[in-house]
Design a protein around this motif. Structure first.
Motif, PDB file in Angstrom:
ATOM      1  N   ARG A 179       0.834  -1.197   0.000  1.00 49.35           N
ATOM      2  CA  ARG A 179       0.000   0.000   0.000  1.00 49.35           C
ATOM      3  C   ARG A 179       0.875   1.256   0.000  1.00 49.35           C
ATOM      4  N   THR A 181       2.577   4.630  -1.004  1.00 50.63           N
ATOM      5  CA  THR A 181       2.308   5.843  -1.783  1.00 50.63           C
ATOM      6  C   THR A 181       3.608   6.543  -2.153  1.00 50.63           C
ATOM      7  N   ASN A 200       1.238  -0.882  -6.318  1.00 49.63           N
ATOM      8  CA  ASN A 200       1.146  -0.020  -5.153  1.00 49.63           C
ATOM      9  C   ASN A 200       0.285   1.194  -5.486  1.00 49.63           C
ATOM     10  N   ARG A 201       0.530   2.316  -4.806  1.00 52.81           N
ATOM     11  CA  ARG A 201      -0.241   3.542  -5.029  1.00 52.81           C
ATOM     12  C   ARG A 201       0.700   4.704  -5.328  1.00 52.81           C
ATOM     13  N   THR A 203       2.701   7.638  -7.149  1.00 61.41           N
ATOM     14  CA  THR A 203       2.459   8.669  -8.165  1.00 61.41           C
ATOM     15  C   THR A 203       3.764   9.251  -8.682  1.00 61.41           C
ATOM     16  N   ASP A 221       0.686  -1.030 -12.635  1.00 59.00           N
ATOM     17  CA  ASP A 221      -0.445  -0.952 -11.714  1.00 59.00           C
ATOM     18  C   ASP A 221      -0.155  -0.011 -10.548  1.00 59.00           C
ATOM     19  N   ASN A 222       0.277   1.213 -10.881  1.00 60.02           N
ATOM     20  CA  ASN A 222       0.429   2.286  -9.913  1.00 60.02           C
ATOM     21  C   ASN A 222      -0.390   3.483 -10.398  1.00 60.02           C
ATOM     22  N   ARG A 223      -0.083   4.666  -9.918  1.00 61.90           N
ATOM     23  CA  ARG A 223      -0.848   5.861 -10.267  1.00 61.90           C
ATOM     24  C   ARG A 223       0.054   6.949 -10.842  1.00 61.90           C
ATOM     25  N   VAL A 224       1.104   6.524 -11.512  1.00 59.63           N
ATOM     26  CA  VAL A 224       2.075   7.469 -12.079  1.00 59.63           C
ATOM     27  C   VAL A 224       1.524   8.069 -13.368  1.00 59.63           C
ATOM     28  N   SER A 225       1.572   9.392 -13.456  1.00 60.04           N
ATOM     29  CA  SER A 225       1.092  10.073 -14.668  1.00 60.04           C
ATOM     30  C   SER A 225       2.172  10.918 -15.344  1.00 60.04           C
TER      31      SER A 225
END
Length: 231
Positions: A179, A181, A200-201, A203, A221-225
């Motif tokens: 988990r 971040t 994970n989470r 960014t 499968d993360n939140r990288v933009s």
């Protein structure tokens, strides 16, 4: 001072808990003593054979109907000469007995039910540690394992991994499916060749900067933009 029980003592104890009896049964099987009769002959033969091994493999095949999951490690901890221990796919939750195994440099405890890893603080010879697919929420105590080269702590419940700042010799690091971040800067990881932070989470991947030995990297499968910081 009372004598610390050895394997023979555990094996011959008529008051064994079912969990300890199961562990000893499996250990006797691994020592080639079968069926496990828990008599003096079997216990002495098992103790003799087990005292000579350096690698105890207690990997449990989940399809094996005759092998119940190991829960109690106290009989295992009598083998103080062990250097490698495999506990894959059992039901271990308490690592405290392993503090006796000062020579251990390899521990594979993949897929158990471990939450507390603090007993490992005493196993300072560890070079390989697999705790993947457990229930670990905090791993700060691992900072004492300065000799670690391979650490797999994926598929747990970690929210921070600041302890990595103390582990500069890692070659393989798997943090996937937690988990997280954030991941702290890894610029001290000059030997790191494989890194997995997928699932994970995250960014931000700027912690990747200055990893000169990196050969394999996974971050799906993360939140990288934005990858601009990696230029």
């Amino acid at each position: 001072m009372a004598k610390t029980p050895d394997f023979y003592d555990y094996c011959m104890d008529p008051g064994l808990t079912p969990a300890a009896r199961n562990t000893i049964t499996v250990m006797l099987y691994r020592a080639g003593v079968w069926p496990a009769r828990f008599d003096e002959t079997s216990c002495r033969l098992g103790a003799d054979r087990l005292s000579q091994i350096k690698h105890l493999n207690l990997f449990r095949y989940q399809t094996d109907p005759y092998w119940r999951p190991i829960r109690d490690l106290k009989p295992v901890a009598t083998l103080e000469q062990l250097e490698k221990l495999t506990l894959t796919q059992n039901a271990v939750s308490n690592l405290e007995p392993l503090t006796r195994l000062k020579n251990l440099n390899y521990l594979n405890a993949y897929r158990n039910i471990i939450r507390d890893v603090s007993p490992l603080v005493q196993l300072t010879q560890l070079r390989y540690l697999n705790l993947a697919d457990n229930l670990v929420e905090a791993a700060a105590s691992l900072r004492s394992l300065k000799k670690l080269e391979h650490l797999d702590i994926g598929q747990n419940d970690l929210v921070q991994v600041d302890f990595l700042a103390e582990l500069s010799g890692l070659q393989i690091l798997r943090l996937n499916d937690n988990r997280l971040t954030t991941v702290p800067p890894l610029d001290h990881q000059r030997s790191l060749e494989t890194l997995d932070v997928g699932g994970n989470r995250l960014t931000d991947l700027t912690f990747l900067v200055s990893l000169p030995a990196l050969k394999e990297f996974y971050a799906g499968d993360n939140r990288v933009s934005d990858l601009a910081g990696l230029n």
